[in-house]
Design a protein around this motif. Structure first.
Motif, mmCIF file in Angstrom:
data_model
loop_
_atom_site.group_PDB
_atom_site.id
_atom_site.type_symbol
_atom_site.label_atom_id
_atom_site.label_comp_id
_atom_site.label_asym_id
_atom_site.label_seq_id
_atom_site.Cartn_x
_atom_site.Cartn_y
_atom_site.Cartn_z
ATOM 1 N N TRP A 101 6.004 45.781 56.347
ATOM 2 C CA TRP A 101 6.639 45.026 55.777
ATOM 3 C C TRP A 101 5.913 43.612 55.721
ATOM 4 C CZ3 TRP A 101 10.064 45.814 51.912
ATOM 5 C CH2 TRP A 101 10.734 46.894 52.145
ATOM 6 N N PHE A 138 7.951 42.822 51.068
ATOM 7 C CA PHE A 138 7.436 44.048 50.306
ATOM 8 C C PHE A 138 6.743 44.868 51.361
ATOM 9 C CE2 PHE A 138 4.106 41.046 49.923
ATOM 10 C CZ PHE A 138 2.888 41.620 50.277
ATOM 11 N N THR A 181 16.616 46.755 46.593
ATOM 12 C CA THR A 181 15.656 47.210 46.896
ATOM 13 C C THR A 181 14.977 48.076 45.627
ATOM 14 O OG1 THR A 181 16.919 49.424 47.565
ATOM 15 C CG2 THR A 181 16.361 47.640 49.129
ATOM 16 N N ILE A 182 13.694 48.047 45.777
ATOM 17 C CA ILE A 182 12.901 48.713 44.784
ATOM 18 C C ILE A 182 11.989 49.871 45.149
ATOM 19 C CG2 ILE A 182 11.387 48.495 42.484
ATOM 20 C CD1 ILE A 182 12.319 45.190 42.433
ATOM 21 N N GLU A 183 11.780 50.840 44.500
ATOM 22 C CA GLU A 183 10.979 51.771 45.025
ATOM 23 C C GLU A 183 9.957 52.205 44.088
ATOM 24 O OE1 GLU A 183 10.603 53.520 48.188
ATOM 25 O OE2 GLU A 183 12.631 53.275 48.943
ATOM 26 N N ARG A 240 12.024 44.335 48.926
ATOM 27 C CA ARG A 240 13.334 44.183 49.455
ATOM 28 C C ARG A 240 13.750 42.694 49.330
ATOM 29 N NH1 ARG A 240 16.396 43.114 53.810
ATOM 30 N NH2 ARG A 240 18.380 44.663 54.407
ATOM 31 N N PHE A 262 15.431 51.522 41.653
ATOM 32 C CA PHE A 262 16.056 50.369 42.510
ATOM 33 C C PHE A 262 17.382 50.536 42.848
ATOM 34 C CE2 PHE A 262 17.060 49.763 37.894
ATOM 35 C CZ PHE A 262 18.330 49.325 38.158
ATOM 36 N N TRP A 295 2.164 47.372 45.856
ATOM 37 C CA TRP A 295 3.416 47.394 46.519
ATOM 38 C C TRP A 295 4.048 48.883 46.443
ATOM 39 C CZ3 TRP A 295 7.699 48.811 43.822
ATOM 40 C CH2 TRP A 295 7.795 48.477 42.350
ATOM 41 N N GLN A 296 4.651 49.524 47.440
ATOM 42 C CA GLN A 296 5.450 50.688 47.228
ATOM 43 C C GLN A 296 6.993 50.258 47.395
ATOM 44 O OE1 GLN A 296 4.193 53.821 47.040
ATOM 45 N NE2 GLN A 296 2.417 52.435 46.504
ATOM 46 N N ARG A 297 7.272 49.390 48.178
ATOM 47 C CA ARG A 297 8.789 49.083 48.264
ATOM 48 C C ARG A 297 8.844 47.593 48.406
ATOM 49 N NH1 ARG A 297 12.159 51.384 53.070
ATOM 50 N NH2 ARG A 297 13.878 51.137 51.632
#
Length: 273
Positions: free
Chosen positions: A60, A53, A94-96, A37, A101, A33-35
């Motif tokens: 997505w 994700f 959100t997490i990058e 939400r 985050f 995963w890259q992102r």
């Protein structure tokens, strides 16, 4: 109204809980995963949680939110409650990759529901997380059937007379009140709630030597006037300000309820507080 059972969280406890939510989200998404939400929406016991994700291709994909995520968001919402503003209604987390985050909380705007909660859900929200009346947004007031929020009006102070001459004698340059209206105007002026009062009486400026003028101030939520205004009208026929008389007649001589906040504002206006 019931109060949230969970005690308020400190800033440090909130941050710890936010990090726990992030860790609980990751097992539900695919490797690489890259992102990530998550969006949490709630009104009373109506709860919606979406988790998605994106991988290296940027597309997505939906994932099933773990129950831990749902419960931890609920704990955070309870722990961030305050008596004046309630608590937030939705949050976006959100997490990058690899570890950055961000969390955004919304306590004012209506969340973008998948399925809008029933009226009882919004009522339950205000019972469980009560907030001060001025912090209930218009859309939520409408949902639960509350009247529209009344914006405070600028209070206007009525002048007892129009000034003084060089000798200090009060000057009056006003049209007399229609004799047919005098008693109704007096009833209105003398029935409005008192916001400031003193035990003493003041000197009657139109009857030297007499001390019978009430030292008080009243308001109807729009105007504020001294006790001298109805006193001089009753005793000497001195008309109040024309705009005040027009206002009273326009209300058909019916006094509205004046809330405590407006009374306080009137008192502060008089005292200069």
């Amino acid at each position: 109204m019931s109060q949230p059972a969970t005690a308020a969280l400190t800033e440090q406890e909130q941050q710890q809980l936010v990090r726990q939510i992030g860790r609980a989200m990751l097992p539900a998404v695919a490797q690489g995963w890259q992102r990530v939400r998550a969006e949490y929406r709630a009104a009373g016991r109506h709860i919606e949680v979406d988790l998605a994700f994106a991988g290296p291709d940027g597309q997505w994909r939906q994932a099933r939110p773990p129950m831990d995520v749902v419960q931890l968001f609920g704990r955070l919402r309870q722990g961030m409650y305050s008596t004046d503003r309630g608590t937030w209604l939705s949050a976006i987390y959100t997490i990058e990759a690899p570890s950055a985050f961000e969390v955004e909380f919304n306590a004012e705007d209506e969340p973008r529901w998948r399925n809008a909660p029933p009226v009882i859900g919004f009522q339950d929200e205000l019972r469980t997380y009560p907030r001060s009346d001025d912090r209930i947004p218009d859309w939520l007031r409408q949902r639960v059937g509350l009247p529209p929020r009344q914006e405070p009006v600028d209070l206007r102070v009525a002048h007892v007379y129009d000034g003084r001459d060089e000798a200090g004698t009060p000057l009056v340059n006003r049209n007399t009140v229609d004799p047919r209206l005098v008693e109704s105007v007096l009833s209105y002026l003398e029935a409005a709630p008192v916001v400031l009062a003193a035990r003493d009486l003041d000197v009657d400026e139109f009857a030297p030597g007499e001390r019978d003028v009430p030292l008080n101030f009243r308001t109807d939520g729009v105007w504020v006037w001294a006790g001298a205004v109805p006193h001089y009208l009753r005793k000497h026929g001195l008309p109040p300000e024309p705009d005040l008389v027009t206002h009273i007649v326009g209300r058909d001589y019916r006094l509205p309820e004046v809330d405590e906040q407006t009374r306080d504002r009137a008192a502060a206006l008089i005292t200069g507080a």
